[in-house]
Design a protein around this motif. Structure first.
Motif, mmCIF file in Angstrom:
data_model
loop_
_atom_site.group_PDB
_atom_site.id
_atom_site.type_symbol
_atom_site.label_atom_id
_atom_site.label_comp_id
_atom_site.label_asym_id
_atom_site.label_seq_id
_atom_site.Cartn_x
_atom_site.Cartn_y
_atom_site.Cartn_z
ATOM 1 N N ILE A 13 0.844 -1.193 0.000
ATOM 2 C CA ILE A 13 0.000 0.000 0.000
ATOM 3 C C ILE A 13 0.878 1.241 0.000
ATOM 4 N N GLU A 14 0.532 2.195 -0.855
ATOM 5 C CA GLU A 14 1.326 3.415 -1.009
ATOM 6 C C GLU A 14 0.576 4.677 -0.625
ATOM 7 N N ALA A 15 -0.755 4.605 -0.478
ATOM 8 C CA ALA A 15 -1.545 5.784 -0.106
ATOM 9 C C ALA A 15 -2.814 5.312 0.586
ATOM 10 N N VAL A 16 -3.425 6.191 1.376
ATOM 11 C CA VAL A 16 -4.610 5.833 2.144
ATOM 12 C C VAL A 16 -5.703 6.882 1.918
ATOM 13 N N VAL A 17 -6.927 6.406 1.711
ATOM 14 C CA VAL A 17 -8.085 7.277 1.536
ATOM 15 C C VAL A 17 -9.055 7.030 2.685
ATOM 16 N N PHE A 18 -9.332 8.061 3.444
ATOM 17 C CA PHE A 18 -10.243 7.972 4.583
ATOM 18 C C PHE A 18 -11.653 8.393 4.201
ATOM 19 N N ASP A 19 -12.619 7.700 4.748
ATOM 20 C CA ASP A 19 -13.982 8.214 4.832
ATOM 21 C C ASP A 19 -14.010 9.201 5.988
ATOM 22 N N LEU A 20 -15.085 9.980 6.120
ATOM 23 C CA LEU A 20 -15.194 10.962 7.201
ATOM 24 C C LEU A 20 -16.200 10.515 8.264
ATOM 25 N N ASP A 21 -17.484 10.483 7.888
ATOM 26 C CA ASP A 21 -18.533 10.141 8.848
ATOM 27 C C ASP A 21 -18.444 8.672 9.234
ATOM 28 N N GLY A 22 -18.347 8.407 10.520
ATOM 29 C CA GLY A 22 -18.252 7.047 11.005
ATOM 30 C C GLY A 22 -16.835 6.543 11.155
ATOM 31 N N VAL A 23 -15.865 7.297 10.622
ATOM 32 C CA VAL A 23 -14.458 6.918 10.724
ATOM 33 C C VAL A 23 -13.681 7.957 11.534
ATOM 34 N N ILE A 24 -13.851 9.238 11.189
ATOM 35 C CA ILE A 24 -13.181 10.322 11.909
ATOM 36 C C ILE A 24 -14.145 11.001 12.880
ATOM 37 N N PRO A 113 0.772 9.331 1.714
ATOM 38 C CA PRO A 113 -0.083 10.425 1.257
ATOM 39 C C PRO A 113 -1.542 10.071 1.577
ATOM 40 N N LEU A 114 -2.311 11.065 2.011
ATOM 41 C CA LEU A 114 -3.685 10.809 2.430
ATOM 42 C C LEU A 114 -4.687 11.590 1.582
ATOM 43 N N ALA A 137 -3.894 17.892 6.775
ATOM 44 C CA ALA A 137 -3.540 16.470 6.847
ATOM 45 C C ALA A 137 -3.729 15.733 5.531
ATOM 46 N N PHE A 138 -4.604 16.237 4.671
ATOM 47 C CA PHE A 138 -4.973 15.519 3.446
ATOM 48 C C PHE A 138 -4.500 16.262 2.208
ATOM 49 N N GLN A 139 -3.862 15.534 1.301
ATOM 50 C CA GLN A 139 -3.461 16.137 0.028
ATOM 51 C C GLN A 139 -4.661 16.369 -0.878
ATOM 52 N N VAL A 140 -5.677 15.521 -0.712
ATOM 53 C CA VAL A 140 -6.891 15.601 -1.531
ATOM 54 C C VAL A 140 -8.090 15.432 -0.607
ATOM 55 N N THR A 141 -9.085 16.300 -0.752
ATOM 56 C CA THR A 141 -10.373 16.094 -0.079
ATOM 57 C C THR A 141 -11.455 16.170 -1.138
ATOM 58 N N LEU A 142 -12.391 15.228 -1.075
ATOM 59 C CA LEU A 142 -13.376 15.105 -2.141
ATOM 60 C C LEU A 142 -14.734 14.769 -1.553
ATOM 61 N N LYS A 163 -6.444 11.857 -8.236
ATOM 62 C CA LYS A 163 -5.913 13.141 -7.779
ATOM 63 C C LYS A 163 -4.672 12.967 -6.908
ATOM 64 N N LEU A 164 -4.613 11.867 -6.170
ATOM 65 C CA LEU A 164 -3.406 11.578 -5.385
ATOM 66 C C LEU A 164 -2.239 11.163 -6.276
ATOM 67 N N GLY A 165 -2.577 10.583 -7.431
ATOM 68 C CA GLY A 165 -1.541 10.126 -8.343
ATOM 69 C C GLY A 165 -1.149 8.680 -8.153
ATOM 70 N N PHE A 166 -2.061 7.863 -7.592
ATOM 71 C CA PHE A 166 -1.779 6.455 -7.355
ATOM 72 C C PHE A 166 -2.876 5.591 -7.965
ATOM 73 N N ALA A 167 -2.486 4.394 -8.424
ATOM 74 C CA ALA A 167 -3.471 3.426 -8.897
ATOM 75 C C ALA A 167 -4.283 2.926 -7.711
ATOM 76 N N PRO A 168 -5.583 2.662 -7.893
ATOM 77 C CA PRO A 168 -6.393 2.155 -6.781
ATOM 78 C C PRO A 168 -5.817 0.908 -6.128
ATOM 79 N N ALA A 169 -5.156 0.066 -6.885
ATOM 80 C CA ALA A 169 -4.634 -1.199 -6.351
ATOM 81 C C ALA A 169 -3.571 -1.011 -5.288
ATOM 82 N N VAL A 170 -2.940 0.170 -5.237
ATOM 83 C CA VAL A 170 -1.922 0.415 -4.210
ATOM 84 C C VAL A 170 -2.417 1.411 -3.163
ATOM 85 N N CYS A 171 -3.739 1.605 -3.126
ATOM 86 C CA CYS A 171 -4.347 2.483 -2.128
ATOM 87 C C CYS A 171 -5.242 1.664 -1.196
#
Length: 230
Positions: A13-24, A113-114, A137-142, A163-171
């Motif tokens: 894994i090279e990058a992480v994408v967080f949900d907001l509601d229910g996670v943070i 990268p987040l 904290a986040f390079q991308v918010t969507l 937008k992060l610049g990574f393939a989904p398979a490594v996120c």
């Protein structure tokens, strides 16, 4: 687990994408309370599956559901504005941060990268991050408002990865809800599930997870990095 036929084993894994509601932030109960109260003001009631359907929906989708399916006599745009203003007021007076979530974001951000991929409106995303001290904290918010389809469609995750610049398979995606887990899985990310105690995900959605944790604070860079490294 990764779907059969997907060459994901051995990919770190090279990058992480967080949900907001229910996670943070723990807002599902707040959303339900605010929207049920709003609907009741117009002598309407949730349909049996309304709450489940709305979890993960974008603002145009859930406001359309309340207007067209539940029968609130307002346009979807009016419903969205009414409810979002009430939610923003709640956030201004009390932000229900999940214990350990801010520290976890910071900890993972030292390694990866987040991005943030949320079904909340842009207005609420920005307010939460400002109040929580996570604006940087986040390079991308969507928001799913900013993509064609909300969760469980994969659009918001695919766009976040792009937008992060990574393939989904490594996120990796950190999610709690059925629709969120389905969206991340459909996009091809490694799925980390943090099931909500009051609104647990459906069995089929939870089965998409490569890692299930009880609390978001259990996540470490080492655990995330090793999800697909076996």
């Amino acid at each position: 687990m990764a779907k059969e036929g997907m060459a994901t084993h051995g990919m770190a894994i090279e990058a992480v994408v967080f949900d907001l509601d229910g996670v943070i932030i723990d807002t599902e109960e707040v959303w339900e309370e605010v929207r049920r109260g709003y609907v009741a003001e117009y002598d309407r009631e949730f349909l049996p599956d309304t709450q489940d359907r709305m979890m993960g929906m974008s603002t145009p989708e859930w406001s359309g559901h309340l207007a067209h399916d539940v029968g609130v006599p307002r346009t979807p745009e009016q419903v969205a504005a009414d409810v979002l203003n009430r939610m923003a007021e709640r956030y201004r007076t009390s932000l229900p941060l999940i214990e350990g979530s801010v520290a976890t974001v910071r900890r993972l951000g030292e390694r990866f990268p987040l991005a943030l991929a949320s079904s909340s409106a842009r207005l609420l995303i920005d307010q939460v991050l400002e109040t929580a001290g996570l604006t940087d904290a986040f390079q991308v918010t969507l928001s799913t408002e900013e993509v064609p389809r909300g969760k469980p469609a994969p659009d918001v995750y695919l766009t976040a990865c792009e937008k992060l610049g990574f393939a989904p398979a490594v996120c990796a995606a950190v999610e709690d809800s059925s629709n969120g887990l389905r969206a991340a899985g459909a996009a091809g990310l490694a799925v980390i599930a943090v099931p909500h105690g009051v609104y647990p995900p459906a069995a089929d959605a939870l089965a998409l997870a490569s890692l299930v944790v009880t609390k978001v604070s259990e996540l470490t860079p080492e655990r995330v990095a090793g999800i697909r490294a076996e």
